[in-house]
Design a protein around this motif. Structure first.
Motif, PDB file in Angstrom:
ATOM      1  N   ALA A 149      41.786  32.025 101.639  1.00 64.21           N
ATOM      2  CA  ALA A 149      42.919  32.576 102.463  1.00 64.21           C
ATOM      3  C   ALA A 149      43.597  33.799 101.986  1.00 64.21           C
ATOM      4  N   LEU A 150      43.950  33.672 100.399  1.00 63.30           N
ATOM      5  CA  LEU A 150      44.537  34.902  99.684  1.00 63.30           C
ATOM      6  C   LEU A 150      43.572  35.990  99.588  1.00 63.30           C
ATOM      7  N   ALA A 151      42.348  35.864  99.629  1.00 67.70           N
ATOM      8  CA  ALA A 151      41.310  37.213  99.820  1.00 67.70           C
ATOM      9  C   ALA A 151      41.455  37.811 101.175  1.00 67.70           C
ATOM     10  N   LEU A 152      41.541  37.033 102.208  1.00 69.68           N
ATOM     11  CA  LEU A 152      41.785  37.383 103.457  1.00 69.68           C
ATOM     12  C   LEU A 152      43.106  38.191 103.788  1.00 69.68           C
ATOM     13  N   ALA A 153      44.041  37.289 103.449  1.00 69.93           N
ATOM     14  CA  ALA A 153      45.459  37.826 103.686  1.00 69.93           C
ATOM     15  C   ALA A 153      45.607  39.143 102.935  1.00 69.93           C
ATOM     16  N   TYR A 154      45.193  39.205 101.549  1.00 69.81           N
ATOM     17  CA  TYR A 154      45.318  40.444 100.891  1.00 69.81           C
ATOM     18  C   TYR A 154      44.706  41.578 101.357  1.00 69.81           C
ATOM     19  N   PHE A 155      43.569  41.571 101.699  1.00 69.58           N
ATOM     20  CA  PHE A 155      42.527  42.877 102.239  1.00 69.58           C
ATOM     21  C   PHE A 155      43.258  42.889 103.641  1.00 69.58           C
ATOM     22  N   TRP A 322      34.671  24.068 105.794  1.00 68.82           N
ATOM     23  CA  TRP A 322      36.147  24.551 106.321  1.00 68.82           C
ATOM     24  C   TRP A 322      36.727  25.866 105.845  1.00 68.82           C
ATOM     25  N   ALA A 323      36.056  26.195 104.792  1.00 72.27           N
ATOM     26  CA  ALA A 323      36.905  27.330 104.212  1.00 72.27           C
ATOM     27  C   ALA A 323      37.008  28.451 105.057  1.00 72.27           C
ATOM     28  N   PRO A 324      36.132  29.076 105.962  1.00 71.57           N
ATOM     29  CA  PRO A 324      36.130  30.335 106.569  1.00 71.57           C
ATOM     30  C   PRO A 324      37.354  29.926 107.613  1.00 71.57           C
ATOM     31  N   PHE A 325      37.158  28.879 108.579  1.00 70.99           N
ATOM     32  CA  PHE A 325      38.040  28.583 109.475  1.00 70.99           C
ATOM     33  C   PHE A 325      39.762  28.463 108.887  1.00 70.99           C
ATOM     34  N   VAL A 326      39.791  27.693 108.106  1.00 72.68           N
ATOM     35  CA  VAL A 326      41.123  27.293 107.323  1.00 72.68           C
ATOM     36  C   VAL A 326      41.705  28.466 106.700  1.00 72.68           C
ATOM     37  N   GLY A 327      40.835  29.195 105.959  1.00 73.31           N
ATOM     38  CA  GLY A 327      41.175  30.324 105.000  1.00 73.31           C
ATOM     39  C   GLY A 327      41.644  31.479 106.304  1.00 73.31           C
ATOM     40  N   MET A 328      40.819  31.753 107.155  1.00 74.60           N
ATOM     41  CA  MET A 328      41.276  32.748 107.979  1.00 74.60           C
ATOM     42  C   MET A 328      42.664  32.291 108.826  1.00 74.60           C
ATOM     43  N   PHE A 469      26.381  24.743 102.245  1.00 75.05           N
ATOM     44  CA  PHE A 469      25.924  25.615 100.804  1.00 75.05           C
ATOM     45  C   PHE A 469      25.761  26.952 100.717  1.00 75.05           C
ATOM     46  N   PRO A 470      25.383  27.605 101.884  1.00 72.41           N
ATOM     47  CA  PRO A 470      24.942  29.174 101.675  1.00 72.41           C
ATOM     48  C   PRO A 470      26.373  29.925 101.834  1.00 72.41           C
ATOM     49  N   PHE A 471      27.593  29.296 102.283  1.00 75.03           N
ATOM     50  CA  PHE A 471      28.821  29.945 102.374  1.00 75.03           C
ATOM     51  C   PHE A 471      29.321  29.670 100.866  1.00 75.03           C
ATOM     52  N   SER A 472      28.734  28.814 100.006  1.00 71.33           N
ATOM     53  CA  SER A 472      29.566  28.884  98.776  1.00 71.33           C
ATOM     54  C   SER A 472      29.480  30.113  97.922  1.00 71.33           C
ATOM     55  N   PHE A 473      28.055  30.532  97.953  1.00 70.13           N
ATOM     56  CA  PHE A 473      27.775  31.710  97.199  1.00 70.13           C
ATOM     57  C   PHE A 473      28.838  32.884  97.749  1.00 70.13           C
ATOM     58  N   VAL A 474      29.090  33.063  99.112  1.00 67.88           N
ATOM     59  CA  VAL A 474      29.899  33.996  99.433  1.00 67.88           C
ATOM     60  C   VAL A 474      31.191  33.998  98.707  1.00 67.88           C
ATOM     61  N   MET A 475      31.656  32.822  98.845  1.00 66.58           N
ATOM     62  CA  MET A 475      32.981  32.356  98.289  1.00 66.58           C
ATOM     63  C   MET A 475      33.024  32.765  96.876  1.00 66.58           C
ATOM     64  N   ILE A 476      32.046  32.671  96.025  1.00 65.81           N
ATOM     65  CA  ILE A 476      32.108  33.208  94.586  1.00 65.81           C
ATOM     66  C   ILE A 476      32.234  34.656  94.334  1.00 65.81           C
ATOM     67  N   ILE A 480      35.359  37.238  92.900  1.00 64.17           N
ATOM     68  CA  ILE A 480      35.134  38.444  91.810  1.00 64.17           C
ATOM     69  C   ILE A 480      35.779  39.589  92.722  1.00 64.17           C
ATOM     70  N   SER A 481      35.488  39.784  93.836  1.00 61.41           N
ATOM     71  CA  SER A 481      36.038  40.780  94.585  1.00 61.41           C
ATOM     72  C   SER A 481      37.413  41.060  94.627  1.00 61.41           C
ATOM     73  N   LEU A 482      38.040  39.910  94.864  1.00 62.98           N
ATOM     74  CA  LEU A 482      39.683  39.999  94.904  1.00 62.98           C
ATOM     75  C   LEU A 482      40.045  39.958  93.510  1.00 62.98           C
ATOM     76  N   LEU A 483      39.705  39.667  92.522  1.00 62.60           N
ATOM     77  CA  LEU A 483      40.263  39.992  91.174  1.00 62.60           C
ATOM     78  C   LEU A 483      39.937  41.168  90.844  1.00 62.60           C
TER      79      LEU A 483
END
Length: 497
Positions: A149-155, A322-328, A469-476, A480-483
Motif C-alpha cells: 500500500a505504501l508503494a502504491l500511495a507514494y507513487f 490479497w496484497a494487490p487488492f488490499v494494498g490498492m 506465488f507469481p505475484f510474490s516476485f513482483v512484490m519484492i 526495491i523500487s520504493l526504497l
C-alpha cells in the motif's frame, strides 16, 4: 467504457476460461489445483517464510528512518478520512470474513485437534494455539499489506503516477512499465485479486450457509450457497454503484459497529476474566516466539510438515494473493498521512485488535471444549462458531449478529474489490466506470461459485497458493523500487539545503 485498458479484456478473458474449465471439468480442476498446491507448498515453503519476514524488516526500517516524515501526497495535504473511519476501512477490506470464519475455529484446532508444538488438549497447547493464531493474522500480514500500500500511495499521490502496480516499478525499469511488461504485471495483479477475494467470498458463503442451517435448518449445499452469493452480489453491486465515499465508507463503519457489539456480547457472557488473562499471556508468547516461528520450515521428519503447509504457508500465500487488492484500497484511503503514521497505523493497530478478537473467541471456544459440554472439534470450520454460541447465554442473538457481520463483511470486501479491479483495468483511474465495476463484481462471484462447486473449501485454499506465488516476485521488486525512490527524494532534499 472508453477508459478501459487491455488489462481489463485480457484478465476478464482469463477468468472466463478459468470459470468454464472449473464448471465443465470439476474433478480435473480439483486435482490440478491440489497438485499445484502440494508442489508449491513443499518446494517453496521456505521462500514464503523469507518473503514475509523480509517485509517486516523493511517495514521497521522505514518507520524509524528519515523516510517516515515524508507525506503520502503533497506537503500541504492532510488525510481524507478520520482516523476511526480509516481504521474501519482497513479492517473491512484487509480482514473481513476471515475474522469471523476462523475466530473460534483456528485457536480451537491448534489447541485441541492438531497442535503444532505441544500435545493436543494440554494447557500449553491451549496457550500456544492462540499465540500461533496471532502469528498467522498479525504483524507479518499487515507489514506486507503496509509495504504494498505504501508503494502504491507514494507513487500515486507523491509522484503523480497512475494507481497501478506497474507504476511502482518505474524507478527500476523506466518507461518499459508503460508497455507490454507493465500490462503483464497489472494483469497478474488483477488475476491474483480475483482469486484472492473469491476465496474469502467462498468462505463467507459457506459460513452464512452454516449459520442459517444451524438456526433455521436450511440445507448446507451448493444450491443454497449459490443463492447466498447471488443475493450478496446484488447488494454489493448496489453499494459499488454508489461509490467509495458513500457505499464502502458507510458499510465499513457498519462493520465495525456490528463487530464491536458482537465482541462486547461474547466477552461479557463468556469467561471474561479468563479471556483477559489469556490475551495478556498468549500475546506475550507470540511476541517472544515471533522470530523462531518466522523461520520454521519443518525440515525434518516428525516436524508436522502437513500442519505447516496447511496453515502457515497457506496463510502467507493468502495474504500475498490479497496484497494487490488490499494494498490498492489502503493506498486509496490513506492520502495525506505521513509514511510513519501510515505504517504504524497499518501494522500495530490491526495486530492489537486481532489479538483481542481471537483471544475472546478462541478462549471462549477453548473453555467450552475443556468443560466437556460439547466436542467442538467434531464440527467443520464454518460450524464451530455457532455450536460454541449454543453453550452461551443469548446464543440466538449472538448467531444472528455473527451472520449479519459476515453479510456486511462479504458486501464490503466484494465492493472494495470491484473498486480496486476497476482501478487496475482503467489505467489507474480513481473513478472507474460503474459498468466496469459491475463486470468485475460478477466475475469474482462467478469464480467463488465455481471454486465452491469444484471442491468446496479445499479448492478455495488450493487456488490461493497458485494465485499468490507469481505475484510474490513482483512484490519484492516493488520494495526495491520504493526504497530507491525514497532514498532519491531524501538525498535530493539534502542537496537543496
Amino acid at each position: 467504457m472508453k477508459k478501459v485498458s487491455s488489462v481489463f479484456y485480457v484478465t476478464v478473458s482469463l477468468v472466463i476460461i478459468a470459470v468454464f474449465i472449473g464448471a465443465m471439468f470439476p474433478e480435473l480442476s480439483e486435482q490440478v489445483t491440489t497438485n499445484i498446491n502440494a508442489f508449491l507448498s513443499t518446494t517453496f515453503g521456505w521462500y514464503y517464510m523469507w518473503v514475509m519476514t523480509f517485509l517486516i524488516i523493511v517495514s521497521i526500517f522505514i518507520i524509524f528512518s528519515p523516510y517516515g516524515k515524508i507525506r503520502l501526497g503533497k506537503n500541504h495535504e492532510r488525510p481524507d478520512f478520520s482516523t476511526l473511519t480509516w481504521i474501519a476501512m482497513l479492517f473491512s477490506a484487509g480482514l473481513g470474513i476471515g475474522l469471523v470464519f476462523y475466530g473460534s475455529a483456528e485457536p480451537l484446532f491448534h489447541a485441541f485437534y492438531d497442535a503444532p508444538l505441544s500435545e493436543p488438549g494440554t494447557e500449553q497447547a491451549f496457550k500456544e494455539g492462540l499465540a500461533v493464531t496471532y502469528f498467522h493474522w498479525g504483524i507479518h500480514g499487515w507489514a506486507m499489506y503496509g509495504i504494498v500500500a505504501l508503494a502504491l500511495a507514494y507513487f500515486q499521490f507523491r509522484k503523480d503516477e497512475p494507481g497501478l502496480i506497474s507504476a511502482t516499478l518505474k524507478p527500476l525499469f523506466g518507461d518499459k512499465m508503460n508497455g507490454p511488461w507493465g500490462k503483464l504485471i497489472d494483469i497478474l495483479a488483477a488475476f491474483a485479486t480475483i482469486f484472492g477475494v473469491a476465496t474469502s467470498l467462498g468462505f463467507g458463503a459457506a459460513q452464512i450457509n452454516g449459520g442459517l442451517s444451524h438456526l433455521f435448518g436450511i440445507e448446507v449445499s451448493f444450491p443454497t450457497q449459490f443463492v447466498i452469493v447471488l443475493v450478496v452480489t446484488v447488494l454489493f453491486l448496489i453499494s459499488a454503484w454508489s461509490g467509495l465515499s458513500k457505499g464502502i465508507k458507510y458499510l465499513s463503519n457498519a462493520n465495525m459497529v456490528i463487530a464491536v457489539f458482537l465482541f462486547i456480547a461474547v466477552i461479557t457472557v463468556g469467561p471474561t476474566l479468563l479471556i483477559l488473562n489469556m490475551f495478556t499471556e498468549t500475546f506475550g508468547i507470540y511476541l517472544q516466539n515471533i522470530v523462531n516461528w518466522s523461520f520454521r520450515t519443518a525440515s525434518l521428519e516428525g516436524d508436522n510438515r502437513a500442519w505447516l503447509d496447511g496453515w502457515t504457508i497457506f496463510y502467507w500465500a493468502w495474504w500475498i494473493a490479497w496484497a494487490p487488492f488490499v494494498g490498492m484500497f489502503i493506498a486509496r484511503v490513506s492520502r495525506g498521512r505521513t509514511i510513519r503514521q501510515f505504517m504504524v497505523g497499518v501494522i500495530v493497530v490491526p495486530t492489537l485488535i486481532i489479538g483481542i478478537w481471537f483471544a475472546t473467541f478462541g478462549t471462549t471456544a477453548g473453555d467450552v471444549q475443556r468443560s466437556g459440554a460439547i466436542d467442538l472439534t467434531q464440527f467443520s470450520t464454518e460450524m464451530v462458531l455457532f455450536n460454541m454460541f449454543d453453550q452461551l447465554p443469548i446464543s440466538g442473538i449472538l448467531s444472528l449478529l455473527a451472520i449479519l457481520l459476515i453479510f456486511t463483511f462479504f458486501i464490503t470486501s466484494a465492493d472494495s474489490a470491484t473498486f480496486v479491479l476497476g482501478i487496475q483495468s482503467t489505467h489507474g483511474s480513481l473513478t472507474p466506470p460503474n459498468q466496469v465495476k459491475i463486470i468485475w463484481g460478477l466475475a469474482q462471484s462467478s469464480v467463488a461459485l465455481v471454486l465452491l462447486y469444484v471442491g468446496g473449501l479445499t479448492a478455495l485454499q488450493n487456488t490461493i497458493i497458485a494465485a499468490a506465488f507469481p505475484f510474490s516476485f513482483v512484490m519484492i521488486l516493488m520494495v526495491i523500487s520504493l526504497l530507491k525512490a525514497l532514498n532519491n527524494e531524501v538525498q535530493t532534499a539534502k542537496r537543496k539545503k
